[in-house]
Design a protein around this motif. Structure first.
Motif, short mmCIF file in Angstrom:
data_model
loop_
_atom_site.label_atom_id
_atom_site.label_comp_id
_atom_site.label_asym_id
_atom_site.label_seq_id
_atom_site.Cartn_x
_atom_site.Cartn_y
_atom_site.Cartn_z
N ALA A 132 0.83 -1.21 0.00
CA ALA A 132 0.00 0.00 0.00
C ALA A 132 0.86 1.25 0.00
O ALA A 132 0.57 2.24 -0.68
N ASP A 133 1.94 1.22 0.76
CA ASP A 133 2.85 2.36 0.79
C ASP A 133 3.44 2.63 -0.59
O ASP A 133 3.50 3.77 -1.06
N ALA A 134 3.86 1.56 -1.26
CA ALA A 134 4.41 1.71 -2.60
C ALA A 134 3.36 2.20 -3.59
O ALA A 134 3.61 3.08 -4.42
N ALA A 135 2.16 1.64 -3.51
CA ALA A 135 1.10 2.02 -4.43
C ALA A 135 0.68 3.47 -4.25
O ALA A 135 0.39 4.18 -5.22
N ARG A 136 0.66 3.94 -3.01
CA ARG A 136 0.32 5.34 -2.77
C ARG A 136 1.39 6.27 -3.35
O ARG A 136 1.09 7.33 -3.89
N ALA A 137 2.64 5.85 -3.24
CA ALA A 137 3.71 6.65 -3.83
C ALA A 137 3.56 6.73 -5.34
O ALA A 137 3.71 7.80 -5.94
N VAL A 138 3.23 5.60 -5.96
CA VAL A 138 3.03 5.59 -7.42
C VAL A 138 1.84 6.46 -7.80
O VAL A 138 1.90 7.26 -8.75
N SER A 139 0.74 6.33 -7.06
CA SER A 139 -0.45 7.13 -7.36
C SER A 139 -0.15 8.62 -7.24
O SER A 139 -0.60 9.43 -8.07
N TRP A 140 0.60 8.99 -6.23
CA TRP A 140 0.94 10.40 -6.03
C TRP A 140 1.84 10.91 -7.16
O TRP A 140 1.61 11.99 -7.71
N GLU A 141 2.84 10.13 -7.53
CA GLU A 141 3.73 10.55 -8.61
C GLU A 141 3.00 10.60 -9.95
O GLU A 141 3.29 11.46 -10.79
N LEU A 142 2.04 9.70 -10.16
CA LEU A 142 1.22 9.78 -11.37
C LEU A 142 0.40 11.06 -11.36
O LEU A 142 0.30 11.76 -12.38
N HIS A 143 -0.19 11.37 -10.22
CA HIS A 143 -0.97 12.60 -10.09
C HIS A 143 -0.10 13.82 -10.38
O HIS A 143 -0.50 14.72 -11.12
N ARG A 144 1.09 13.87 -9.81
CA ARG A 144 2.00 14.99 -10.04
C ARG A 144 2.39 15.10 -11.51
O ARG A 144 2.45 16.19 -12.09
N SER A 145 2.68 13.95 -12.13
CA SER A 145 3.10 13.97 -13.53
C SER A 145 1.98 14.44 -14.44
O SER A 145 2.21 15.23 -15.37
N ILE A 146 0.76 13.97 -14.17
CA ILE A 146 -0.37 14.39 -14.99
C ILE A 146 -0.62 15.88 -14.81
O ILE A 146 -0.87 16.61 -15.79
N ARG A 147 -0.55 16.34 -13.56
CA ARG A 147 -0.76 17.77 -13.31
C ARG A 147 0.29 18.62 -14.04
O ARG A 147 -0.03 19.63 -14.66
N ALA A 148 1.56 18.19 -14.00
CA ALA A 148 2.62 18.94 -14.68
C ALA A 148 2.44 18.91 -16.19
O ALA A 148 2.64 19.93 -16.88
N ALA A 149 2.05 17.75 -16.73
CA ALA A 149 1.86 17.65 -18.18
C ALA A 149 0.69 18.51 -18.64
O ALA A 149 0.76 19.17 -19.69
N ARG A 150 -0.38 18.52 -17.87
CA ARG A 150 -1.53 19.36 -18.24
C ARG A 150 -1.17 20.84 -18.16
O ARG A 150 -1.58 21.63 -19.01
N ALA A 151 -0.39 21.20 -17.14
CA ALA A 151 0.03 22.60 -17.03
C ALA A 151 0.89 23.01 -18.21
O ALA A 151 0.80 24.13 -18.73
#
Length: 781
Positions: A267-286
């Motif tokens: 779960a700890d690893a999956a949350r880290a992946v989910s967060w980094e995906l969220h950050r990457s998507i946000r940066a790409a959209r920006a």
């Protein structure tokens, strides 16, 4: 190496390389890929491949050199059409693919030119992402470099246009599979936060539109890949779903003490992946947004617009941060409160600073600001950002003990920590209905703090932990006592309402004692009860349970206000239905069945069965429903004026059920032969054997629950015949059912039985021992 030996050689290699060293995974997978490469190179050499103009390349996990022990092979045969004709290409493909198939290895394959790879990458998003991992195995290296450069150039050229499509692909998968961090049986590849999302994060980085924290993503991918390797080594199958049956073995192989410890690590690893995906998507959209972020100034002085808020909070480039020049003690909490209220993300630097700050008790003003954080409409998003950095555990003593802890109950959708945050969000709807909304929010945040490893009674064990946390958050001793009471008793109201006889004075007295005879605490407990249940999942709350909880709460309000000397028996609509059934039984002398008009918005129907009371009546009614394949969600079984009048709530509408006349005839037949042993045999499929300790039935004596009967709770895995088997066991022991309260929670059935002997007296100790043993056998059958 003979082709047929490949699968067994792969498994042997992985098991020989071992899992004892947590850092061994990457080198094990690299060596594993080299082993497969060597085998494929042998096939290439034996296929009579030309010296140039053709190459064998790998994509997918083999292309990335993170292949699982029995994962599929994804191969591409690249050819230069100017040098290799169609017939020669087809011959070479057959010479390569058939030995792979003959070995028993699963294969995805393609035959393409570099130009075709570029075209496919342009037309098919999934293919474009997979081709980014194109890697030479054998043959013409220049051909692979040409194809790879074409694919990457195409990807970067089209990235701005296709970012939305890539995000939709990831979101669609998340909707179909759900979050890995909160799954009791996670799919290590496809769940949100799994290995496929790692591939999307890396694909976004290849687009040059967004980057990520490489050590964090690589570390999380290593944890997920290690689990996948262990799972495939245990099962010998190319599965990525970590089922319950394999969790203990996989946990042991990966060096974890228990399956729950391993799931928390995942779960700890999956949350880290989910967060980094969220950050990457946000940066790409920006990066692709028209006009970019709001700016101020002109020319070389042009910069993102900045808004300053009170307490040193800054909003810039659609992110929330804090002015480090401000010495305001509320600065950081105010930034979190603004993010929770607005939905804007916290800046990475702010998150890092919050995670690194030393834990200190809150002053009263900080306490109030923290309550504002909890009241924010976007508290879930803010929590996930803070949790990934470990900041929440610095604020709340004891939080580390529940962070990422899995929930074994089928009712729950989330890990323990996330469930508490979900409960906070659900509590928002009650903030205007209670006198102390701050205490409600904090109790919601802390109510499961006792759900840590080896906890026996998480509510009782969690109360002192919650009290210590509340003191740290700045609450005075009176408020700490109320929060402790709410945490200690957060299951009491729903347990009494749905599992006890509401006509028994002991039920009401137990609730009043639980809330210290305080009306304010009662209202807080009522709100927390519903918020907790809704946050757990759909199976934990219903119109039926809500009505029972409201009814018992109403009885307690009346008692505390001194306006009701005696508890009301049941809600008015139910009483009228029961009276109609009792009257019909007395007139006709036999059974009667009534389907009351539904007042529920759910597809739930109430069936009221009545018959002259006597031994075996409850069992006969339960068998009728079982024979009709009618699933029981909840039930209240009572005897009123020598008439057994039992209300059953079942899924479906009245049109889905047998006609009341047919059901009454079936009940009459069942009652006539209730003394015959052969009539008690149900022609239903037997229950599957228990797979885990969670499937083992638990039969518990509830001492003090009633002065007029012996109260026993049966908690078991649900099955069509369970209630009938339990009822038959009661008949065999020649006991009477004074009342019963039945409910289904997910895959569990919880039946509370008020039993007496033939003279209507509570059972003596030997009889209690015999019936508990019998009910254990019946529930496990």
């Amino acid at each position: 190496m003979p082709s047929e030996a490949l699968p067994s050689r792969r498994l042997t290699h992985v098991l020989h390389a071992g899992f004892a060293d947590p850092d061994a995974g990457p080198s094990r997978r690299t060596d594993h890929a080299a082993l497969v490469d060597g085998w494929l190179i042998g096939l290439w050499d034996g296929a009579g491949a030309p010296a140039s103009g053709a190459a064998l390349a790998a994509i997918g996990s083999l292309g990335r050199r993170d292949l699982g022990p029995v994962s599929d092979l994804d191969l591409v045969l690249l050819v230069d059409p100017g040098r290799i004709g169609p017939e020669e290409a087809a011959r070479l493909a057959s010479a390569l693919w058939y030995p792979v198939w003959d070995s028993g290895t699963s294969l995805d394959h393609a035959l393409r030119s570099p130009e075709e790879c570029e075209r496919v990458a342009r037309e098919d998003l999934r293919a474009a992402v997979s081709l980014l991992d194109l890697r030479l195995v054998a043959g013409d290296a220049e051909l692979v470099r040409d194809a790879s450069s074409r694919v990457r150039a195409q990807w970067r050229r089209e990235a701005r246009r296709r970012i939305g499509e890539l995000v939709d692909l990831a979101e669609d998968r998340a909707q179909r599979y759900g979050p890995l961090a909160h799954s009791a049986e996670p799919n290590l590849k496809s769940d949100r936060g799994g290995l496929r999302d790692v591939t999307v994060i890396r694909a976004l980085a290849e687009s040059w539109l967004a980057d990520h924290d490489h050590p964090v993503v690589d570390g999380a991918a290593r944890v997920l890949s290690d689990a996948r390797d262990a799972l495939q080594a245990v099962t010998g199958k190319p599965t990525t779903r970590l089922g319950r049956a394999d969790q203990d073995a996989v946990a042991a192989l990966t060096g974890h003490g228990t399956a729950d410890d391993h799931l928390a690590h995942l779960a700890d690893a999956a949350r880290a992946v989910s967060w980094e995906l969220h950050r990457s998507i946000r940066a790409a959209r920006a990066a692709t947004a028209p006009g970019g972020a709001a700016t101020r100034g002109t020319g070389t002085d042009r910069r993102p617009a900045l808004t300053r808020l009170e307490h040193g909070v800054i909003v810039q480039s659609e992110e929330v941060s804090a002015d480090l020049r401000s010495a305001d003690p509320l600065r950081d909490l105010a930034a979190v409160a603004h993010a929770a209220a607005s939905g804007l993300p916290l800046a990475d630097a702010t998150l890092e600073r919050l995670a690194a700050a030393p834990p200190r008790p809150f002053a009263p003003a900080q306490r109030d600001m923290f309550v504002d954080v909890l009241a924010g409409a976007h508290i879930i998003e803010a929590y996930e950002a803070l949790d990934v950095k470990g900041a929440v555990a610095r604020w709340i003593p004891g939080w580390a003990g529940i962070r990422n802890r899995p929930q074994r109950s089928a009712v729950h959708r989330f890990t323990v920590d996330r469930h508490q945050i979900e409960t906070v969000r659900e509590a928002h709807r009650f903030l205007g209905a209670v006198s102390r909304p701050d205490l409600l929010l904090v109790a919601a945040l802390l109510h499961d703090l006792g759900k840590r490893a080896d906890a026996r009674d998480h509510a009782a064990e969690g109360a002192p932990l919650a009290e210590a946390a509340a003191r740290h958050l700045g609450f005075d001793e009176d408020d700490v006592a109320v929060i402790g009471t709410l945490v200690r008793e957060h299951l009491t109201l729903v347990s009494l309402a749905t599992g006890r006889d509401l006509a028994d004075p002991s039920t009401l007295q137990e609730l009043l004692a639980a809330v210290d005879h305080d009306p304010g605490t009662l209202e807080l407990l009522r709100a927390l009860t519903e918020a907790d249940a809704i946050a757990a999942g759909p199976a934990a709350w219903s119109t039926w349970r809500s009505s029972l909880v409201d009814h018992l709460t109403g009885l307690a309000r009346d008692a505390l206000a001194g306006t009701a000397a005696l508890p009301r028996l049941l809600l008015a609509p139910q009483r009228s239905v029961q009276e109609a059934v009792i009257s019909a039984v007395r007139r006709g002398g036999g059974a009667h069945v009534l389907y009351p008009a539904s007042t529920s918005e759910e597809a739930i129907t109430q069936i009221c069965l009545g018959a002259p009371d006597g031994p075996g009546v409850f069992a006969a009614m339960a068998r009728v429903l079982a024979r009709q394949r009618i699933e029981v969600r909840s039930a209240v079984v009572m005897t009123i004026d020598e008439v057994a009048v039992n209300s059953w709530w079942v899924p479906g509408t009245q049109a889905d059920l047998p006609h009341p006349t047919a059901l009454r005839a079936a009940l009459d037949r069942e009652l006539e032969r209730r003394d015959q042993a052969a009539a008690r045999v149900l022609e239903l499929a037997p229950a599957p054997p228990p797979r885990t300790a969670d499937d083992t039935p638990v039969v518990t004596l509830l001492p003090g629950a009633s002065k007029e009967a012996t109260v026993i709770q049966v908690n078991a895995r649900n099955r069509p015949s369970l209630l009938a088997d339990v009822a038959a066991e009661i008949s065999v022991h020649q006991l009477l059912v004074r009342s019963a309260h039945v409910m289904t929670l997910g895959q569990r059935a919880v039946d509370v039985l008020y039993l007496t002997d033939q003279r209507g007296r509570p059972l003596d100790a030997p009889a209690i021992g015999r019936i508990i043993g019998g009910l254990m056998d019946a529930a496990a059958t």
